[in-house]
Scaffold this motif. Structure first.
Motif, PDB file in Angstrom:
ATOM      1  N   ARG A 176       0.989  -1.154  -0.049  1.00 28.57           N
ATOM      2  CA  ARG A 176       0.095   0.028  -0.131  1.00 28.57           C
ATOM      3  C   ARG A 176       0.999   1.455  -0.067  1.00 28.57           C
ATOM      4  O   ARG A 176       0.701   2.444  -0.783  1.00 28.57           O
ATOM      5  CB  ARG A 176      -0.968  -0.078   1.165  1.00 28.57           C
ATOM      6  CG  ARG A 176      -1.879   1.279   1.411  1.00 28.57           C
ATOM      7  CD  ARG A 176      -2.909   1.170   0.797  1.00 28.57           C
ATOM      8  NE  ARG A 176      -3.947   0.473   1.285  1.00 28.57           N
ATOM      9  CZ  ARG A 176      -5.162   0.861   1.605  1.00 28.57           C
ATOM     10  NH1 ARG A 176      -5.507   1.782   0.860  1.00 28.57           N
ATOM     11  NH2 ARG A 176      -5.967   0.167   1.921  1.00 28.57           N
ATOM     12  N   LEU A 177       1.857   1.198   0.813  1.00 23.08           N
ATOM     13  CA  LEU A 177       2.868   2.547   0.920  1.00 23.08           C
ATOM     14  C   LEU A 177       3.563   2.489  -0.566  1.00 23.08           C
ATOM     15  O   LEU A 177       3.746   3.617  -0.916  1.00 23.08           O
ATOM     16  CB  LEU A 177       3.836   2.207   2.043  1.00 23.08           C
ATOM     17  CG  LEU A 177       4.775   3.299   2.553  1.00 23.08           C
ATOM     18  CD1 LEU A 177       3.940   4.635   2.696  1.00 23.08           C
ATOM     19  CD2 LEU A 177       5.714   2.944   3.323  1.00 23.08           C
ATOM     20  N   THR A 178       3.930   1.556  -1.050  1.00 24.42           N
ATOM     21  CA  THR A 178       4.466   1.661  -2.526  1.00 24.42           C
ATOM     22  C   THR A 178       3.639   2.275  -3.367  1.00 24.42           C
ATOM     23  O   THR A 178       4.078   3.005  -4.271  1.00 24.42           O
ATOM     24  CB  THR A 178       5.206   0.301  -2.801  1.00 24.42           C
ATOM     25  OG1 THR A 178       6.095  -0.126  -1.863  1.00 24.42           O
ATOM     26  CG2 THR A 178       5.750   0.486  -4.357  1.00 24.42           C
ATOM     27  N   ALA A 179       2.452   1.938  -3.405  1.00 26.06           N
ATOM     28  CA  ALA A 179       1.186   2.384  -4.237  1.00 26.06           C
ATOM     29  C   ALA A 179       1.329   3.792  -4.161  1.00 26.06           C
ATOM     30  O   ALA A 179       1.180   4.462  -5.115  1.00 26.06           O
ATOM     31  CB  ALA A 179       0.146   1.614  -4.364  1.00 26.06           C
ATOM     32  N   VAL A 180       1.252   4.226  -2.843  1.00 26.66           N
ATOM     33  CA  VAL A 180       0.922   5.758  -2.827  1.00 26.66           C
ATOM     34  C   VAL A 180       2.195   6.544  -3.052  1.00 26.66           C
ATOM     35  O   VAL A 180       2.005   7.622  -3.646  1.00 26.66           O
ATOM     36  CB  VAL A 180       0.697   5.877  -1.053  1.00 26.66           C
ATOM     37  CG1 VAL A 180       0.661   7.491  -0.967  1.00 26.66           C
ATOM     38  CG2 VAL A 180      -0.730   5.270  -0.682  1.00 26.66           C
ATOM     39  N   GLN A 181       3.288   5.914  -2.853  1.00 31.18           N
ATOM     40  CA  GLN A 181       4.394   6.698  -3.270  1.00 31.18           C
ATOM     41  C   GLN A 181       4.654   6.765  -4.706  1.00 31.18           C
ATOM     42  O   GLN A 181       5.128   7.844  -5.418  1.00 31.18           O
ATOM     43  CB  GLN A 181       5.749   6.065  -2.718  1.00 31.18           C
ATOM     44  CG  GLN A 181       6.124   6.072  -1.364  1.00 31.18           C
ATOM     45  CD  GLN A 181       7.146   5.332  -0.794  1.00 31.18           C
ATOM     46  OE1 GLN A 181       7.467   4.349  -1.406  1.00 31.18           O
ATOM     47  NE2 GLN A 181       7.358   5.769   0.352  1.00 31.18           N
ATOM     48  N   ARG A 182       4.319   5.728  -5.287  1.00 36.82           N
ATOM     49  CA  ARG A 182       4.234   5.770  -7.016  1.00 36.82           C
ATOM     50  C   ARG A 182       3.235   6.872  -7.499  1.00 36.82           C
ATOM     51  O   ARG A 182       3.611   7.472  -8.389  1.00 36.82           O
ATOM     52  CB  ARG A 182       3.835   4.246  -7.623  1.00 36.82           C
ATOM     53  CG  ARG A 182       5.215   3.576  -7.232  1.00 36.82           C
ATOM     54  CD  ARG A 182       4.590   2.176  -7.869  1.00 36.82           C
ATOM     55  NE  ARG A 182       5.912   1.292  -7.750  1.00 36.82           N
ATOM     56  CZ  ARG A 182       5.843  -0.102  -7.919  1.00 36.82           C
ATOM     57  NH1 ARG A 182       4.852  -0.611  -8.296  1.00 36.82           N
ATOM     58  NH2 ARG A 182       6.819  -0.750  -7.769  1.00 36.82           N
TER      59      ARG A 182
ATOM     60  N   ARG B 139       2.358   9.373  -5.986  1.00 35.32           N
ATOM     61  CA  ARG B 139       2.714  10.950  -5.509  1.00 35.32           C
ATOM     62  C   ARG B 139       3.716  11.232  -6.563  1.00 35.32           C
ATOM     63  O   ARG B 139       3.977  12.259  -6.831  1.00 35.32           O
ATOM     64  CB  ARG B 139       3.150  11.066  -4.133  1.00 35.32           C
ATOM     65  CG  ARG B 139       1.832  10.965  -3.409  1.00 35.32           C
ATOM     66  CD  ARG B 139       2.156  11.357  -1.863  1.00 35.32           C
ATOM     67  NE  ARG B 139       2.162  12.443  -1.776  1.00 35.32           N
ATOM     68  CZ  ARG B 139       2.931  13.304  -0.622  1.00 35.32           C
ATOM     69  NH1 ARG B 139       2.703  12.567   0.530  1.00 35.32           N
ATOM     70  NH2 ARG B 139       3.007  14.497  -0.818  1.00 35.32           N
ATOM     71  N   SER B 140       4.728  10.286  -6.812  1.00 34.90           N
ATOM     72  CA  SER B 140       5.949  10.591  -7.498  1.00 34.90           C
ATOM     73  C   SER B 140       5.555  10.690  -9.333  1.00 34.90           C
ATOM     74  O   SER B 140       6.150  11.517  -9.805  1.00 34.90           O
ATOM     75  CB  SER B 140       7.005   9.490  -7.653  1.00 34.90           C
ATOM     76  OG  SER B 140       6.259   8.118  -8.243  1.00 34.90           O
ATOM     77  N   ALA B 141       4.452  10.245  -9.574  1.00 39.02           N
ATOM     78  CA  ALA B 141       3.805  10.511 -10.829  1.00 39.02           C
ATOM     79  C   ALA B 141       3.352  11.891 -11.075  1.00 39.02           C
ATOM     80  O   ALA B 141       3.116  12.441 -12.037  1.00 39.02           O
ATOM     81  CB  ALA B 141       2.683   9.536 -11.278  1.00 39.02           C
ATOM     82  N   GLN B 142       2.785  12.462  -9.924  1.00 41.05           N
ATOM     83  CA  GLN B 142       2.071  13.720 -10.087  1.00 41.05           C
ATOM     84  C   GLN B 142       3.161  14.786 -10.027  1.00 41.05           C
ATOM     85  O   GLN B 142       2.882  15.959 -10.461  1.00 41.05           O
ATOM     86  CB  GLN B 142       1.299  14.010  -8.726  1.00 41.05           C
ATOM     87  CG  GLN B 142       0.180  13.155  -8.609  1.00 41.05           C
ATOM     88  CD  GLN B 142      -0.720  13.338  -7.308  1.00 41.05           C
ATOM     89  OE1 GLN B 142       0.064  13.929  -6.359  1.00 41.05           O
ATOM     90  NE2 GLN B 142      -1.648  12.481  -7.195  1.00 41.05           N
ATOM     91  N   GLY B 143       4.398  14.603  -9.798  1.00 41.71           N
ATOM     92  CA  GLY B 143       5.424  15.406 -10.023  1.00 41.71           C
ATOM     93  C   GLY B 143       5.584  16.189  -8.768  1.00 41.71           C
ATOM     94  O   GLY B 143       5.052  16.057  -7.804  1.00 41.71           O
ATOM     95  N   PRO B 144       6.564  17.273  -8.941  1.00 39.34           N
ATOM     96  CA  PRO B 144       7.090  17.913  -7.473  1.00 39.34           C
ATOM     97  C   PRO B 144       6.071  18.682  -7.066  1.00 39.34           C
ATOM     98  O   PRO B 144       5.141  19.363  -7.887  1.00 39.34           O
ATOM     99  CB  PRO B 144       8.281  18.697  -7.960  1.00 39.34           C
ATOM    100  CG  PRO B 144       8.208  18.784  -9.204  1.00 39.34           C
ATOM    101  CD  PRO B 144       7.653  17.719  -9.814  1.00 39.34           C
ATOM    102  N   VAL B 145       5.661  19.102  -5.628  1.00 36.01           N
ATOM    103  CA  VAL B 145       4.799  20.226  -5.166  1.00 36.01           C
ATOM    104  C   VAL B 145       5.452  21.327  -5.070  1.00 36.01           C
ATOM    105  O   VAL B 145       6.567  21.191  -4.102  1.00 36.01           O
ATOM    106  CB  VAL B 145       4.073  19.513  -3.947  1.00 36.01           C
ATOM    107  CG1 VAL B 145       3.188  20.378  -3.482  1.00 36.01           C
ATOM    108  CG2 VAL B 145       3.459  18.074  -4.305  1.00 36.01           C
ATOM    109  N   VAL B 146       5.052  22.293  -5.595  1.00 34.62           N
ATOM    110  CA  VAL B 146       5.780  23.663  -5.098  1.00 34.62           C
ATOM    111  C   VAL B 146       5.038  24.433  -3.942  1.00 34.62           C
ATOM    112  O   VAL B 146       3.804  24.661  -3.997  1.00 34.62           O
ATOM    113  CB  VAL B 146       5.831  24.433  -6.218  1.00 34.62           C
ATOM    114  CG1 VAL B 146       6.276  25.925  -6.011  1.00 34.62           C
ATOM    115  CG2 VAL B 146       6.675  23.739  -7.547  1.00 34.62           C
TER     116      VAL B 146
END
Length: 59
Positions: free
Chosen positions: A39-45, A47-54
């Motif tokens: 579950r944690l890996t899925a959430v991280q993937r 979030r990483s696909a969304q790009g950086p948060v400014v």
């Protein structure tokens, strides 16, 4: 081991129960740990696909 120190049947029963409870908790943790990791890996993937948060900077 704790069983060898028990001197009465009640103490042996208590020790066996405590060991059984510990084994059950270990088994439950062994099942839940990989599920949590997946579950944690899925959430991280995601979030990483969304790009950086400014962060918004206030003047």
């Amino acid at each position: 081991m704790a069983c060898s120190l028990a001197e009465s049947p009640a103490a042996v029963r208590h020790t066996a129960t405590a060991m059984l409870v510990g084994d059950v908790l270990d088994s439950v943790a062994a099942v839940l740990a990989p599920l949590f990791a997946l579950r944690l890996t899925a959430v991280q993937r995601i979030r990483s696909a969304q790009g950086p948060v400014v962060a918004a900077v206030r003047p």
